[in-house]
Scaffold this motif. Structure first.
Motif, mmCIF file in Angstrom:
data_model
loop_
_atom_site.group_PDB
_atom_site.id
_atom_site.type_symbol
_atom_site.label_atom_id
_atom_site.label_comp_id
_atom_site.label_asym_id
_atom_site.label_seq_id
_atom_site.Cartn_x
_atom_site.Cartn_y
_atom_site.Cartn_z
ATOM 1 N N PRO A 205 -14.298 -48.894 -31.788
ATOM 2 C CA PRO A 205 -13.676 -49.936 -32.612
ATOM 3 C C PRO A 205 -14.008 -49.715 -34.088
ATOM 4 O O PRO A 205 -15.162 -49.444 -34.442
ATOM 5 C CB PRO A 205 -14.308 -51.236 -32.096
ATOM 6 N N ILE A 206 -12.998 -49.809 -34.937
ATOM 7 C CA ILE A 206 -13.185 -49.671 -36.386
ATOM 8 C C ILE A 206 -13.209 -51.070 -36.980
ATOM 9 O O ILE A 206 -12.273 -51.856 -36.792
ATOM 10 C CB ILE A 206 -12.047 -48.845 -37.003
ATOM 11 N N GLN A 207 -14.291 -51.381 -37.691
ATOM 12 C CA GLN A 207 -14.466 -52.728 -38.238
ATOM 13 C C GLN A 207 -14.444 -52.699 -39.758
ATOM 14 O O GLN A 207 -14.888 -51.726 -40.377
ATOM 15 C CB GLN A 207 -15.793 -53.322 -37.755
ATOM 16 N N ASP A 208 -13.942 -53.782 -40.352
ATOM 17 C CA ASP A 208 -14.007 -53.885 -41.807
ATOM 18 C C ASP A 208 -15.406 -54.360 -42.198
ATOM 19 O O ASP A 208 -16.282 -54.543 -41.349
ATOM 20 C CB ASP A 208 -12.904 -54.799 -42.348
ATOM 21 N N ILE A 209 -15.623 -54.549 -43.484
ATOM 22 C CA ILE A 209 -16.972 -54.884 -43.938
ATOM 23 C C ILE A 209 -17.436 -56.245 -43.448
ATOM 24 O O ILE A 209 -18.627 -56.553 -43.497
ATOM 25 C CB ILE A 209 -17.076 -54.825 -45.484
ATOM 26 N N ASN A 210 -16.493 -57.059 -42.941
ATOM 27 C CA ASN A 210 -16.848 -58.366 -42.397
ATOM 28 C C ASN A 210 -16.929 -58.345 -40.868
ATOM 29 O O ASN A 210 -16.886 -59.388 -40.228
ATOM 30 C CB ASN A 210 -15.828 -59.413 -42.855
ATOM 31 N N HIS A 211 -17.036 -57.138 -40.294
ATOM 32 C CA HIS A 211 -17.221 -56.929 -38.854
ATOM 33 C C HIS A 211 -16.001 -57.337 -38.024
ATOM 34 O O HIS A 211 -16.129 -57.584 -36.821
ATOM 35 C CB HIS A 211 -18.468 -57.671 -38.343
ATOM 36 N N ARG A 212 -14.830 -57.391 -38.629
ATOM 37 C CA ARG A 212 -13.613 -57.699 -37.873
ATOM 38 C C ARG A 212 -12.974 -56.387 -37.417
ATOM 39 O O ARG A 212 -12.864 -55.441 -38.208
ATOM 40 C CB ARG A 212 -12.623 -58.485 -38.739
ATOM 41 N N VAL A 213 -12.543 -56.335 -36.154
ATOM 42 C CA VAL A 213 -11.927 -55.123 -35.621
ATOM 43 C C VAL A 213 -10.520 -54.977 -36.205
ATOM 44 O O VAL A 213 -9.664 -55.836 -36.002
ATOM 45 C CB VAL A 213 -11.858 -55.152 -34.082
ATOM 46 N N ILE A 214 -10.311 -53.879 -36.944
ATOM 47 C CA ILE A 214 -9.017 -53.667 -37.611
ATOM 48 C C ILE A 214 -8.268 -52.469 -37.041
ATOM 49 O O ILE A 214 -7.095 -52.251 -37.357
ATOM 50 C CB ILE A 214 -9.199 -53.485 -39.135
ATOM 51 N N GLY A 215 -8.920 -51.666 -36.207
ATOM 52 C CA GLY A 215 -8.282 -50.500 -35.623
ATOM 53 C C GLY A 215 -9.222 -49.821 -34.643
ATOM 54 O O GLY A 215 -10.321 -50.321 -34.355
ATOM 55 N N PHE A 216 -8.797 -48.660 -34.144
ATOM 56 C CA PHE A 216 -9.588 -47.947 -33.141
ATOM 57 C C PHE A 216 -9.494 -46.439 -33.355
ATOM 58 O O PHE A 216 -8.507 -45.930 -33.891
ATOM 59 C CB PHE A 216 -9.088 -48.257 -31.719
ATOM 60 N N GLY A 217 -10.539 -45.756 -32.911
ATOM 61 C CA GLY A 217 -10.527 -44.311 -32.786
ATOM 62 C C GLY A 217 -10.839 -43.993 -31.334
ATOM 63 O O GLY A 217 -11.652 -44.689 -30.709
ATOM 64 N N GLY A 218 -10.207 -42.975 -30.795
ATOM 65 C CA GLY A 218 -10.447 -42.630 -29.400
ATOM 66 C C GLY A 218 -10.686 -41.146 -29.226
ATOM 67 O O GLY A 218 -9.943 -40.320 -29.769
ATOM 68 N N ARG A 219 -11.734 -40.782 -28.442
ATOM 69 C CA ARG A 219 -12.064 -39.387 -28.162
ATOM 70 C C ARG A 219 -11.660 -39.084 -26.730
ATOM 71 O O ARG A 219 -12.120 -39.735 -25.785
ATOM 72 C CB ARG A 219 -13.568 -39.178 -28.358
ATOM 73 N N VAL A 220 -10.756 -38.113 -26.546
ATOM 74 C CA VAL A 220 -10.209 -37.836 -25.227
ATOM 75 C C VAL A 220 -11.276 -37.262 -24.299
ATOM 76 O O VAL A 220 -12.191 -36.551 -24.726
ATOM 77 C CB VAL A 220 -9.008 -36.860 -25.337
ATOM 78 N N MET A 221 -11.175 -37.601 -23.028
ATOM 79 C CA MET A 221 -12.016 -37.011 -22.003
ATOM 80 C C MET A 221 -11.341 -35.736 -21.492
ATOM 81 O O MET A 221 -10.154 -35.757 -21.160
ATOM 82 C CB MET A 221 -12.224 -37.987 -20.841
ATOM 83 N N GLY A 222 -12.058 -34.657 -21.442
ATOM 84 C CA GLY A 222 -11.471 -33.400 -20.996
ATOM 85 C C GLY A 222 -10.879 -32.623 -22.159
ATOM 86 O O GLY A 222 -11.313 -32.752 -23.307
ATOM 87 N N ASP A 223 -9.864 -31.813 -21.856
ATOM 88 C CA ASP A 223 -9.301 -30.890 -22.840
ATOM 89 C C ASP A 223 -7.987 -31.385 -23.446
ATOM 90 O O ASP A 223 -7.240 -30.607 -24.041
ATOM 91 C CB ASP A 223 -9.066 -29.516 -22.193
ATOM 92 N N GLY A 224 -7.667 -32.661 -23.264
ATOM 93 C CA GLY A 224 -6.416 -33.187 -23.804
ATOM 94 C C GLY A 224 -6.362 -33.114 -25.320
ATOM 95 O O GLY A 224 -7.378 -32.966 -25.996
ATOM 96 N N ILE A 236 -3.415 -54.911 -41.371
ATOM 97 C CA ILE A 236 -4.857 -55.150 -41.520
ATOM 98 C C ILE A 236 -5.672 -53.857 -41.550
ATOM 99 O O ILE A 236 -6.881 -53.901 -41.756
ATOM 100 C CB ILE A 236 -5.387 -56.051 -40.379
ATOM 101 N N PHE A 237 -5.027 -52.699 -41.368
ATOM 102 C CA PHE A 237 -5.770 -51.442 -41.296
ATOM 103 C C PHE A 237 -5.214 -50.429 -42.290
ATOM 104 O O PHE A 237 -4.121 -49.905 -42.121
ATOM 105 C CB PHE A 237 -5.699 -50.872 -39.878
ATOM 106 N N ASP A 238 -5.977 -50.173 -43.350
ATOM 107 C CA ASP A 238 -5.641 -49.178 -44.366
ATOM 108 C C ASP A 238 -6.765 -48.150 -44.373
ATOM 109 O O ASP A 238 -7.884 -48.435 -44.809
ATOM 110 C CB ASP A 238 -5.503 -49.852 -45.734
ATOM 111 N N LYS A 239 -6.488 -46.946 -43.884
ATOM 112 C CA LYS A 239 -7.531 -45.922 -43.751
ATOM 113 C C LYS A 239 -8.187 -45.587 -45.083
ATOM 114 O O LYS A 239 -9.384 -45.293 -45.126
ATOM 115 C CB LYS A 239 -6.931 -44.647 -43.145
ATOM 116 N N SER A 240 -7.411 -45.607 -46.150
ATOM 117 C CA SER A 240 -7.941 -45.192 -47.450
ATOM 118 C C SER A 240 -8.862 -46.226 -48.070
ATOM 119 O O SER A 240 -9.526 -45.951 -49.061
ATOM 120 C CB SER A 240 -6.786 -44.896 -48.414
ATOM 121 N N ARG A 241 -8.917 -47.434 -47.484
ATOM 122 C CA ARG A 241 -9.742 -48.501 -48.067
ATOM 123 C C ARG A 241 -10.842 -48.950 -47.135
ATOM 124 O O ARG A 241 -11.457 -49.990 -47.347
ATOM 125 C CB ARG A 241 -8.847 -49.705 -48.412
ATOM 126 N N ASN A 242 -11.099 -48.167 -46.094
ATOM 127 C CA ASN A 242 -12.149 -48.519 -45.143
ATOM 128 C C ASN A 242 -12.945 -47.284 -44.757
ATOM 129 O O ASN A 242 -12.451 -46.157 -44.853
ATOM 130 C CB ASN A 242 -11.539 -49.150 -43.881
#
Length: 594
Positions: A205-224, A236-242
């Motif tokens: 879970p990707i959180q902003d500075i106020n600990h609110r979940v604004i997005g996600f990152g996921g790491r694949v299992m296996g070779d996908g 609510i999710f701007d990659k360049s500002r978080n």
């Protein structure tokens, strides 16, 4: 979201803008104002001004400006209502129940819904990791030596092995397909319909500075592929500002922030006690992220991978940090690939030693540059020295440049005078290391041809409003000549109407005028009306003439404006008649500034 005007004014009045901004930006007093580096754009020379008298800020470089509410909204990327709440809490002001316009209600409701559905998705992923279906994800994280406590702290989870479980769960909680898709949690195509974006992945879970979940990152299992997948940008999710992990790193109370490349590096470092670690979000480091870091530190340590890609990323980041006014250093990861691997192989104490011995970013650049030259060959060595001189020219501050010339000369065994000559020679050929020259501010409208008649008219109106706010007593001397209607721009007229009414009542509060506007661009423009550059180096007689010229110009422009509208606007005729009389009086009148 609306609060009564008197409540908003009380909150604003009880939050001194200098106190608030100095908690985010380093500012120093210069004359009657405070100056510092603007947090909203990259600059090396301070052009960000904070006026305690006006209770306003303004950047003469990028035009950002407003009152304490505007600042918090821009800096924390929050809504007006959120800014009011935060400042009310800071000042101990009890707020009544907020009122909402329909438009604001819809926008705030959508933001709240997106945060809500992300929070619910995070809960789902968290539960899945700890269920039999998440066994593979749990084994992976445990195999990376993460404790249950660390997994809990970062809210780590798992997305199921099928591509529709999470969407089905969210629907069961009452969320519609449109919202799930808008949050970036699902995709849609004609063949498959709607399907989960994340499946068979360990979830971060990707959180902003106020600990609110604004997005996600996921790491694949296996070779996908792709190995790592991030949420798309949303309302609510701007990659360049978080930055990942900054919600924890900003309160670490360390004197630096360590910038990594990946989620696992951040998590492993926090588990090892280096709680000042953060990472960019699957993209190259940006100036927006540098400005975000500048809120919390002046020194950034780069802990990028030790491979070629990591070195190139570090070189790019160094330039961005330098442009943002941040000190950069580089932590040597060798022989490990990244911080996670280094700590596992060498331990916490060894990593702390690497932090303590972090390399000055400029010398890191030179060390990497040195690889392209054979210092045993005189010709190659000379070209290397010339490249060093070229880089030294990038230091605009003379004292800083001289300090680096001295240190580089000692490190690379170059004669100090010889290196200075190389720097001077390169500067002379390229025009580097020259002070930035800016046009001298003037109180007179720009010369004909440089600006359109419309811009000249607007500039004279801005100058008059700025001068009145700097010397409020002047209003009484010009009010018989200047009316609200003489400000022909709609926004300018709104500002003048409120300003003149306040001056009549002896209640001069420019910062409160900015609060009349809800739109951010209108707030910026309103702030600019009180911060137009006035020429400072003038004698008393020159100042009086300049002020008289501005008043006369505003009245003449107003007369010409309404003269052109007498055929379509009945009120224009009255303005023309009164304007002509005022112009005749002004041409014979001396306005004293004393």
């Amino acid at each position: 979201m609306y609060y009564p005007d008197d409540v908003i004014e009380e909150v604003r009045a009880r939050n001194d803008i200098v106190d608030v901004i100095s908690g985010y930006v380093r500012i120093q007093k210069k004359g009657s104002s405070y100056f510092g580096l603007c947090p909203f754009h990259n600059e090396k020379s301070p052009s960000f001004s904070v006026s305690p008298g006006r209770q306003m800020y303004y950047c003469f470089g990028c035009g950002a400006g407003g009152n304490v509410f505007t600042f918090l909204m821009a800096y924390e990327n929050c809504s007006f209502g959120e800014a009011v709440k935060e400042l009310a809490d800071r000042a101990g002001v009890a707020l009544p129940e907020a009122e909402y316009s329909e438009e604001v209600k819809k926008r705030e409701s959508r933001r709240a819904k997106l945060l809500e559905v992300n929070k619910e998705a995070a809960k789902y992923f968290y539960y899945m990791l700890r269920s039999p279906k998440g066994a593979a994800g749990y084994r992976y994280l445990s195999g990376r030596s993460l404790s249950d406590e660390t997994m809990k702290k970062f809210g780590l989870g798992f997305a199921g092995v099928t591509n529709n479980e999470m969407s089905a769960y969210l629907r069961s909680k009452g969320y519609d397909d449109g919202l799930i898709k808008e949050a970036g949690l699902a995709n849609f195509d004609e063949r498959r319909g709607m399907y989960d974006k994340f499946w068979n992945r360990v979830m971060f879970p990707i959180q902003d500075i106020n600990h609110r979940v604004i997005g996600f990152g996921g790491r694949v299992m296996g070779d996908g592929q792709p190995k790592y997948l991030n949420s798309p940008e949303t309302m609510i999710f701007d990659k360049s500002r978080n930055l990942y992990g900054l919600n924890f790193a900003r309160t670490s109370r360390k004197n630096n922030i360590i910038l990594c490349e990946g989620y696992m590096d951040v998590i492993a470092m926090h588990q090892a006690g280096f709680t000042q670690a953060a990472a960019s979000l699957g993209t190259a480091f940006t100036s927006g992220q540098a400005n975000l870091l500048r809120r919390y530190t002046q020194e950034v340590l780069l802990a990028y991978d030790s491979d070629g890609a990591g070195i190139n990323a570090a070189l790019r980041a160094i330039g961005i940090l330098r442009e943002s006014g941040l000190r950069g250093k580089v932590i040597n990861m060798s022989p490990a690939k990244d911080p996670d691997e280094f700590i596992k192989a060498n331990g916490v104490d060894a990593f702390q030693e690497r932090i303590d011995r972090a390399e000055n970013s400029f010398f890191f650049e030179l060390r990497i540059l040195e690889r392209d030259y054979n210092l045993g060959d005189p010709d190659s060595k000379t070209r290397f020295y010339r490249e060093i001189a070229k880089k030294l020219c990038n230091f605009e501050d003379e004292v800083e440049r001289e300090n680096y010339v001295e240190s580089v000369a000692e490190k690379y065994h170059i004669g100090y005078d010889n290196l200075r000559k190389l720097v001077a020679s390169h500067a002379a050929r390229t025009g580097f290391v020259k002070p930035v020259t800016r046009p001298k501010p003037t109180t007179k409208p720009a010369a004909a041809g440089k600006n359109s008649p419309e811009e000249n008219r607007k500039r004279s109106q801005r100058l008059l409003l700025t001068w009145i706010t700097e010397e409020p007593a002047l209003y009484q001397k010009i009010k018989k000549y200047i009316q609200v209607e003489d400000f022909t721009e709609n926004l300018y007229q709104q500002v003048a109407r409120k300003l003149f009414a306040d001056l009549e009542q002896g209640n001069f509060q420019p910062a409160s005028i900015v609060s009349m506007f809800q739109d951010e661009e209108e707030q910026r423009e309103a702030a600019s009306l009180f911060n137009t550059r006035l020429q400072e180096e003038m004698t008393d007689s020159e100042r009086e003439k300049a002020f008289h010229d501005i008043v006369h110009t505003v009245k003449r422009n107003s007369f010409e404006y309404y003269s052109s509208r007498t055929g379509v606007d009945m009120n224009a005729l009255n303005q023309v008649i009164s304007g002509k009389k005022a112009l005749e009086e002004l041409s014979k009148t001396h306005i004293s500034l004393r």
